[in-house]
Design a protein around this motif. Structure first.
Motif, mmCIF file in Angstrom:
data_model
loop_
_atom_site.group_PDB
_atom_site.id
_atom_site.type_symbol
_atom_site.label_atom_id
_atom_site.label_comp_id
_atom_site.label_asym_id
_atom_site.label_seq_id
_atom_site.Cartn_x
_atom_site.Cartn_y
_atom_site.Cartn_z
ATOM 1 N N ILE A 23 0.853 -1.190 0.000
ATOM 2 C CA ILE A 23 0.000 0.000 0.000
ATOM 3 C C ILE A 23 0.889 1.240 0.000
ATOM 4 O O ILE A 23 1.889 1.289 0.724
ATOM 5 N N ASP A 24 0.511 2.238 -0.797
ATOM 6 C CA ASP A 24 1.205 3.529 -0.814
ATOM 7 C C ASP A 24 0.232 4.630 -0.444
ATOM 8 O O ASP A 24 -0.974 4.536 -0.714
ATOM 9 N N PHE A 25 0.761 5.695 0.146
ATOM 10 C CA PHE A 25 -0.014 6.913 0.348
ATOM 11 C C PHE A 25 0.169 7.820 -0.869
ATOM 12 O O PHE A 25 1.271 7.934 -1.414
ATOM 13 N N VAL A 26 -0.908 8.447 -1.299
ATOM 14 C CA VAL A 26 -0.853 9.361 -2.448
ATOM 15 C C VAL A 26 -1.613 10.634 -2.112
ATOM 16 O O VAL A 26 -2.400 10.686 -1.163
ATOM 17 N N GLY A 27 -1.374 11.667 -2.908
ATOM 18 C CA GLY A 27 -2.094 12.919 -2.728
ATOM 19 C C GLY A 27 -1.502 13.789 -1.646
ATOM 20 O O GLY A 27 -0.665 13.351 -0.845
ATOM 21 N N THR A 28 -1.951 15.022 -1.635
ATOM 22 C CA THR A 28 -1.424 16.006 -0.684
ATOM 23 C C THR A 28 -2.535 16.719 0.074
ATOM 24 O O THR A 28 -2.375 17.867 0.480
ATOM 25 N N ASN A 29 -3.672 16.058 0.239
ATOM 26 C CA ASN A 29 -4.793 16.674 0.953
ATOM 27 C C ASN A 29 -4.380 16.937 2.407
ATOM 28 O O ASN A 29 -4.144 15.993 3.167
ATOM 29 N N PRO A 30 -4.286 18.208 2.822
ATOM 30 C CA PRO A 30 -3.835 18.506 4.195
ATOM 31 C C PRO A 30 -4.855 18.122 5.264
ATOM 32 O O PRO A 30 -4.519 18.092 6.448
ATOM 33 N N ASP A 31 -6.089 17.826 4.841
ATOM 34 C CA ASP A 31 -7.133 17.472 5.806
ATOM 35 C C ASP A 31 -7.144 15.984 6.143
ATOM 36 O O ASP A 31 -7.988 15.527 6.919
ATOM 37 N N ILE A 32 -6.233 15.214 5.539
ATOM 38 C CA ILE A 32 -6.186 13.773 5.788
ATOM 39 C C ILE A 32 -4.922 13.418 6.562
ATOM 40 O O ILE A 32 -3.821 13.808 6.175
ATOM 41 N N ARG A 33 -5.094 12.692 7.646
ATOM 42 C CA ARG A 33 -3.968 12.193 8.442
ATOM 43 C C ARG A 33 -3.763 10.712 8.120
ATOM 44 O O ARG A 33 -4.733 9.943 8.096
ATOM 45 N N LYS A 34 -2.513 10.338 7.889
ATOM 46 C CA LYS A 34 -2.215 8.991 7.407
ATOM 47 C C LYS A 34 -1.288 8.274 8.384
ATOM 48 O O LYS A 34 -0.286 8.842 8.813
ATOM 49 N N THR A 35 -1.624 7.031 8.712
ATOM 50 C CA THR A 35 -0.842 6.244 9.668
ATOM 51 C C THR A 35 -0.626 4.839 9.125
ATOM 52 O O THR A 35 -1.599 4.173 8.726
ATOM 53 N N VAL A 36 0.618 4.404 9.100
ATOM 54 C CA VAL A 36 0.923 3.016 8.754
ATOM 55 C C VAL A 36 0.705 2.164 10.007
ATOM 56 O O VAL A 36 1.306 2.420 11.051
ATOM 57 N N LEU A 37 -0.135 1.149 9.909
ATOM 58 C CA LEU A 37 -0.443 0.289 11.050
ATOM 59 C C LEU A 37 0.434 -0.956 11.102
ATOM 60 O O LEU A 37 0.813 -1.398 12.184
ATOM 61 N N ALA A 38 0.753 -1.532 9.936
ATOM 62 C CA ALA A 38 1.519 -2.784 9.912
ATOM 63 C C ALA A 38 2.344 -2.853 8.637
ATOM 64 O O ALA A 38 1.919 -2.363 7.585
ATOM 65 N N THR A 39 3.516 -3.464 8.736
ATOM 66 C CA THR A 39 4.399 -3.616 7.582
ATOM 67 C C THR A 39 4.970 -5.026 7.537
ATOM 68 O O THR A 39 4.910 -5.769 8.513
ATOM 69 N N THR A 40 5.571 -5.353 6.400
ATOM 70 C CA THR A 40 6.307 -6.603 6.273
ATOM 71 C C THR A 40 7.616 -6.490 7.054
ATOM 72 O O THR A 40 7.905 -5.461 7.673
ATOM 73 N N SER A 41 8.439 -7.523 6.977
ATOM 74 C CA SER A 41 9.724 -7.518 7.679
ATOM 75 C C SER A 41 10.782 -6.786 6.866
ATOM 76 O O SER A 41 10.495 -6.230 5.800
ATOM 77 N N GLU A 42 12.006 -6.806 7.376
ATOM 78 C CA GLU A 42 13.108 -6.132 6.688
ATOM 79 C C GLU A 42 13.667 -6.971 5.538
ATOM 80 O O GLU A 42 14.596 -6.551 4.851
ATOM 81 N N LYS A 43 13.088 -8.156 5.305
ATOM 82 C CA LYS A 43 13.541 -9.024 4.208
ATOM 83 C C LYS A 43 12.339 -9.359 3.336
ATOM 84 O O LYS A 43 11.722 -10.421 3.467
ATOM 85 N N THR A 44 12.016 -8.419 2.457
ATOM 86 C CA THR A 44 10.806 -8.508 1.645
ATOM 87 C C THR A 44 11.150 -8.399 0.157
ATOM 88 O O THR A 44 12.050 -7.656 -0.223
ATOM 89 N N LYS A 45 10.398 -9.126 -0.624
ATOM 90 C CA LYS A 45 10.502 -9.042 -2.083
ATOM 91 C C LYS A 45 9.124 -8.709 -2.629
ATOM 92 O O LYS A 45 8.116 -9.295 -2.192
#
Length: 582
Positions: free
Chosen positions: A383-405
């Motif tokens: 998932i990527d964040f896009v756009g520059t709407n200043p009224d939207i707050r974006k938070t990454v909740l979960a990610t893969t590990s440091e060894k991802t393809k």
């Protein structure tokens, strides 16, 4: 003689005065209550939301706890004491909390016990048998009944940890949450409404039955098919029948769950969801952007993965998110059994790590994910964040590990990957987002581009900007899927891996998501509390057993003797000076 009489009179006055002051202080402080929690994780303190809830109770709640019993095992007696302490804390904050600890079988004969247990079963509280060391069996009623305005509600307080930890530790940790949840359920008149979307090949009732059952404990849960109907998600009324004008009372539901759709969304269905969001609705998107699934490998070694034609990208992009049509491989992954041979007529299996099924262990400190340890994903994307709407707050909740393809599609997914030594240079991607939260004021995906055929509904309360609301995006719809046992006709818990018999935290994650989306921040605060009961080091206890015995028996006596000696010496010095002066 004169000095002795004087001293006796002074001693009596001092004694009477001390007793008077002590009694007075006890009376004064009986009207006040305070305590200091010195534990690092504040395990003995109620969450602020709990205090707020019980202080605002409009009427009395009576709580009958059935954990008392002299024959109960020691760990149940400890838990009963902890339950009593937390209920005392409740009642100190609110006069509307009244409770009693009850031994339900004290003084009862066998026939009466069976009758009492039968009533418990009917009301939803299930006594459990406990085997004792002398091979006898004692029964424990692991919960309580709450009574409020004539309604009775059962709550189970003794709960087992799905991850196999000690039940006492886990039950104490969940105690406040279980009690508060029960209080909320019995006092809430209008529970938040949650709806699963249907009509686009989403997961059916059977494959989401576990989460539906979990959610029904706190919310009203429904399934809804939009089917191009403008009123499917909103309450509509006629404003003016002569002029054929209609209006809306607002959304029918508080939270929508879109669980792994596989078919395209029509423009009208997208418009209905968009306007649901513009009217303050919240959505939990559980989306697979490819057709990859473990079921595709049931009868063949490979398949061709392609992008899923959902036609949702325009919505997501406007809301500040892009779900990519790719697949992640992660070296921190689950295993799958592959047949390795035969012994007689019995096939033999070996478990192989399968990187397309990552185990997600990297989480943010947001309350949604604070207590999570691992999530089970099957064929997720990024998932990527896009756009520059200043009224939207974006938070990454979960990610893969440091060894991802990251594998783009279209591509071939094959089982041969399990027998190939991974090239670590290819697994160079780190911490790719797989679950995100976006909140704030969103812009309609139909602003300025409302299709011509929608002209007839322009006057139907079309909004181009939303009020404050929230959405959560997860790049794997399987995160909510449960397997179903057709023999027992019961679902396995969401997040249960039948191969390893391991239960991941998918259920807690999804409950937290819905809690947060429905603005149940109070429940989320309590769920986020975490602590571990301290335990003694058994090796150290064994090695220094005699030392600790002596310390605890002789130590207090020695301390008292030292204090008494000091006081005697002090008095001798004091009165010898007085005699000299006299």
């Amino acid at each position: 003689m004169k000095n002795q009489v004087k001293y006796k009179r002074s001693a009596i006055i001092t004694l009477v005065s001390s007793l008077f002051i002590l009694v007075a202080l006890n009376i004064i402080f009986s009207f006040f209550y305070t305590r200091i929690d010195l534990t690092a994780e504040k395990r003995n303190s109620l969450a602020p939301s709990t205090v707020k809830l019980i202080k605002e109770l409009p009427d009395k709640i009576y709580i009958k706890v059935f954990l008392e019993g002299r024959n109960n095992p020691a760990d149940y007696q400890i838990f009963a004491q902890k339950t009593k302490e937390i209920l005392e804390e409740f009642s100190r904050h609110s006069s509307n909390i009244e409770f009693e600890m009850i031994d339900p079988i004290a003084g009862k004969d066998q026939e009466e016990v069976h009758s009492i247990f039968g009533e418990f079963y009917k009301k939803g509280l299930f006594p459990v048998p406990i085997s004792r060391e002398d091979y006898s069996t004692t029964w424990v009623v692991p919960g309580a009944f709450l009574t409020y305005r004539g309604k009775e509600y059962p709550v189970t307080l003794v709960v087992s940890d799905p991850n196999g930890r000690d039940w006492l530790d886990f039950s104490i940790q969940e105690l406040e949450y279980n009690l508060v949840s029960a209080i909320r359920n019995i006092t809430t008149i209008f529970a938040p409404r949650v709806a699963f979307i249907e009509g686009h090949g989403e997961l059916d009732r059977m494959t989401t039955s576990w989460m539906e059952w979990q959610l029904r404990r706190y919310y009203k849960v429904d399934r809804v098919m939009i089917n191009n109907q403008i009123n499917s998600l909103r309450e509509i009324y006629v404003k003016d029948s002569a002029e054929a004008k209609i209006g809306t009372y607002g959304n029918k539901y508080d939270v929508l769950i879109v669980a792994q759709p596989t078919q395209p969304f029509s423009d009208m269905d997208k418009y209905v969801i968009d306007q649901f969001i513009m009217n303050g609705g919240k959505v939990l998107w559980l989306i697979d952007m490819t057709n990859a699934s473990i079921d595709s490998l049931q009868h063949r070694n490979e398949f061709f993965a392609t992008e899923m034609p959902l036609r949702l990208n325009s919505l997501f992009f406007k809301y500040g998110v892009r779900l990519n049509a790719n697949l992640v491989q992660d070296l921190n992954c689950q295993g799958i059994p592959i047949q390795s041979g035969m012994i007689g007529n019995q096939p033999q299996f070996k478990t192989w790590a399968f990187p397309y099924m990552p185990v997600i262990v990297n989480f943010s400190t947001h309350p949604i994910t604070r207590k999570l340890k691992s999530l089970k994903f099957d064929f997720g994307g990024t998932i990527d964040f896009v756009g520059t709407n200043p009224d939207i707050r974006k938070t990454v909740l979960a990610t893969t590990s440091e060894k991802t393809k990251v594998v783009p599609v279209p591509s071939i997914v094959t089982l041969n990957v399990i027998k190939t030594q991974p090239n670590l240079q290819e697994f160079s991607r780190m911490y790719e987002p797989v679950a995100v939260l976006v909140e704030g004021k969103f812009t309609s995906a139909f602003k300025g581009i409302l299709p011509i055929e929608f002209d007839t509904i322009k006057e139907f309360d079309f909004k181009t900007e939303s009020r404050e609301t929230r959405q959560i995006f997860v790049s794997d719809g399987d995160v909510i899927r449960n397997r179903f046992d057709m023999k027992s006709m019961q679902p396995y818990p969401t997040g249960f891996d039948v191969y390893s018999q391991r239960l991941y935290d998918n259920t807690d994650f999804l409950l937290n998501c819905v809690n947060y989306l429905s603005a149940d921040d109070e429940l989320l605060q309590i769920r986020a509390k975490s602590f571990k009961l301290g335990t003694l080091n058994p090796v150290a206890v064994k090695e220094k057993k005699n030392f600790y015995i002596l310390l605890n028996t002789i130590g207090p006596l020695a301390l008292i003797s030292i204090m008494a000696t000091v006081l005697i010496l002090f008095r001798k010095m004091k009165y010898s000076r007085k005699r000299l002066n006299a």
